[in-house]
Design a protein around this motif. Sequence first.
Motif, PDB file in Angstrom:
ATOM      1  N   LEU A 146      34.173  39.399  35.851  1.00  0.00           N
ATOM      2  CA  LEU A 146      35.287  38.515  36.766  1.00  0.00           C
ATOM      3  C   LEU A 146      34.722  38.638  38.363  1.00  0.00           C
ATOM      4  O   LEU A 146      34.931  37.360  38.752  1.00  0.00           O
ATOM      5  CB  LEU A 146      36.529  39.252  36.734  1.00  0.00           C
ATOM      6  N   ARG A 147      34.098  39.503  38.925  1.00  0.00           N
ATOM      7  CA  ARG A 147      33.784  39.524  40.266  1.00  0.00           C
ATOM      8  C   ARG A 147      32.765  38.333  40.340  1.00  0.00           C
ATOM      9  O   ARG A 147      32.797  37.577  41.188  1.00  0.00           O
ATOM     10  CB  ARG A 147      33.264  40.767  40.716  1.00  0.00           C
ATOM     11  N   SER A 148      31.779  38.122  39.574  1.00  0.00           N
ATOM     12  CA  SER A 148      30.664  37.288  39.339  1.00  0.00           C
ATOM     13  C   SER A 148      31.046  35.797  39.144  1.00  0.00           C
ATOM     14  O   SER A 148      30.453  35.153  39.842  1.00  0.00           O
ATOM     15  CB  SER A 148      29.381  37.521  38.427  1.00  0.00           C
ATOM     16  N   GLN A 149      32.124  35.630  38.669  1.00  0.00           N
ATOM     17  CA  GLN A 149      32.969  34.375  38.151  1.00  0.00           C
ATOM     18  C   GLN A 149      33.575  34.153  39.530  1.00  0.00           C
ATOM     19  O   GLN A 149      33.889  32.727  40.046  1.00  0.00           O
ATOM     20  CB  GLN A 149      33.483  34.331  37.193  1.00  0.00           C
ATOM     21  N   LEU A 150      34.764  35.081  39.943  1.00  0.00           N
ATOM     22  CA  LEU A 150      35.768  34.830  40.844  1.00  0.00           C
ATOM     23  C   LEU A 150      35.703  35.374  42.393  1.00  0.00           C
ATOM     24  O   LEU A 150      36.513  35.103  43.070  1.00  0.00           O
ATOM     25  CB  LEU A 150      37.158  35.219  40.161  1.00  0.00           C
ATOM     26  N   GLY A 151      34.646  36.094  42.458  1.00  0.00           N
ATOM     27  CA  GLY A 151      34.517  36.877  43.770  1.00  0.00           C
ATOM     28  C   GLY A 151      35.664  37.883  43.769  1.00  0.00           C
ATOM     29  O   GLY A 151      36.170  38.408  42.701  1.00  0.00           O
ATOM     30  N   ASP A 152      36.096  38.394  45.022  1.00  0.00           N
ATOM     31  CA  ASP A 152      37.170  39.365  45.099  1.00  0.00           C
ATOM     32  C   ASP A 152      38.312  38.655  45.224  1.00  0.00           C
ATOM     33  O   ASP A 152      39.131  38.775  46.204  1.00  0.00           O
ATOM     34  CB  ASP A 152      36.797  40.351  46.237  1.00  0.00           C
ATOM     35  N   SER A 153      38.839  38.084  44.110  1.00  0.00           N
ATOM     36  CA  SER A 153      40.332  37.582  44.038  1.00  0.00           C
ATOM     37  C   SER A 153      41.238  38.438  44.019  1.00  0.00           C
ATOM     38  O   SER A 153      40.995  39.766  43.800  1.00  0.00           O
ATOM     39  CB  SER A 153      40.329  36.623  42.848  1.00  0.00           C
ATOM     40  N   ALA A 154      42.396  38.246  44.268  1.00  0.00           N
ATOM     41  CA  ALA A 154      43.351  39.037  44.260  1.00  0.00           C
ATOM     42  C   ALA A 154      43.669  39.796  42.802  1.00  0.00           C
ATOM     43  O   ALA A 154      44.024  40.967  42.794  1.00  0.00           O
ATOM     44  CB  ALA A 154      44.839  38.591  44.463  1.00  0.00           C
ATOM     45  N   GLU A 155      43.431  39.047  41.779  1.00  0.00           N
ATOM     46  CA  GLU A 155      43.440  39.483  40.612  1.00  0.00           C
ATOM     47  C   GLU A 155      42.398  40.504  40.135  1.00  0.00           C
ATOM     48  O   GLU A 155      42.356  41.741  39.610  1.00  0.00           O
ATOM     49  CB  GLU A 155      43.244  38.396  39.540  1.00  0.00           C
ATOM     50  N   VAL A 156      41.105  40.201  40.707  1.00  0.00           N
ATOM     51  CA  VAL A 156      40.159  41.286  40.558  1.00  0.00           C
ATOM     52  C   VAL A 156      40.275  42.573  41.264  1.00  0.00           C
ATOM     53  O   VAL A 156      40.130  43.469  40.874  1.00  0.00           O
ATOM     54  CB  VAL A 156      38.602  40.429  41.033  1.00  0.00           C
ATOM     55  N   VAL A 157      40.704  42.331  42.417  1.00  0.00           N
ATOM     56  CA  VAL A 157      41.108  43.369  43.446  1.00  0.00           C
ATOM     57  C   VAL A 157      42.101  44.376  42.564  1.00  0.00           C
ATOM     58  O   VAL A 157      42.093  45.483  42.539  1.00  0.00           O
ATOM     59  CB  VAL A 157      41.435  43.063  44.763  1.00  0.00           C
ATOM     60  N   ALA A 158      43.065  43.737  42.120  1.00  0.00           N
ATOM     61  CA  ALA A 158      44.192  44.317  41.319  1.00  0.00           C
ATOM     62  C   ALA A 158      43.751  45.114  40.062  1.00  0.00           C
ATOM     63  O   ALA A 158      44.093  46.478  39.894  1.00  0.00           O
ATOM     64  CB  ALA A 158      45.470  43.403  40.843  1.00  0.00           C
TER      65      ALA A 158
END
Length: 225
Positions: A199-211
Amino acid sequence: MLLHVPEVLSKAEVAAIRARLDQAGWVSGLQTSGAQAAGCKQNLQLSVDSPLFGELSRQVAEGLQRHPLFVAAALPKHVLPPMFNRYQDGGHYGNHIDNAIQTDRFTGRKIRTDVSTTVFLSEPEEYEGGELIAEDSYGCHEVKLAAGDAIVYPSTSLHRVEPVTGGVRVASFLWTQSLVRDAWRRAMLFDLDMTILKLRSQLGDSAEVVALTGHYHKLLQQWAE
């Protein structure tokens, strides 16, 4: 969880280790076996008293501990010194489960064996037979990997090495005490970790990935010993 970890050692590292092992003095694998294993084990091992053992063992351990996939799967707390075995002329190791407690040969410390690892040091075409067969709730899995690759699996797994009917099979083997004792919890943490990376490779450090990353670390904190 049975996991293939590729390129733990480079081809050059494998060749250097093999060159030294080919000149080493091998001893019967029964020297490190209990009474039950003695009836089903026929192989050779590099003596832990060999002057080569410490250096080669550390080289394999360093290769594993710098590999992010091994670290993510095993969550190592303590990695026992890797050992080395050799199968030829029908050598085999029948069905067995690894001892729950092993001794660190450098420190004398008693270590719980949560994760077993085999690092292949022979190419598949160098020998006939010699497959590692590991059983889990999904059945039997046959493993024969490229030199330098590793297979990681729970130490509670029933497993065996099929007879080597031609050539020579050389490998390193070791055990790890994990920060997380339970195999299912380790598997869930590994799956979550791999999902977060994708997900980080697709979305970066989005709020959802950080969560999700936060959830991973909360679970690790809850389950780690």
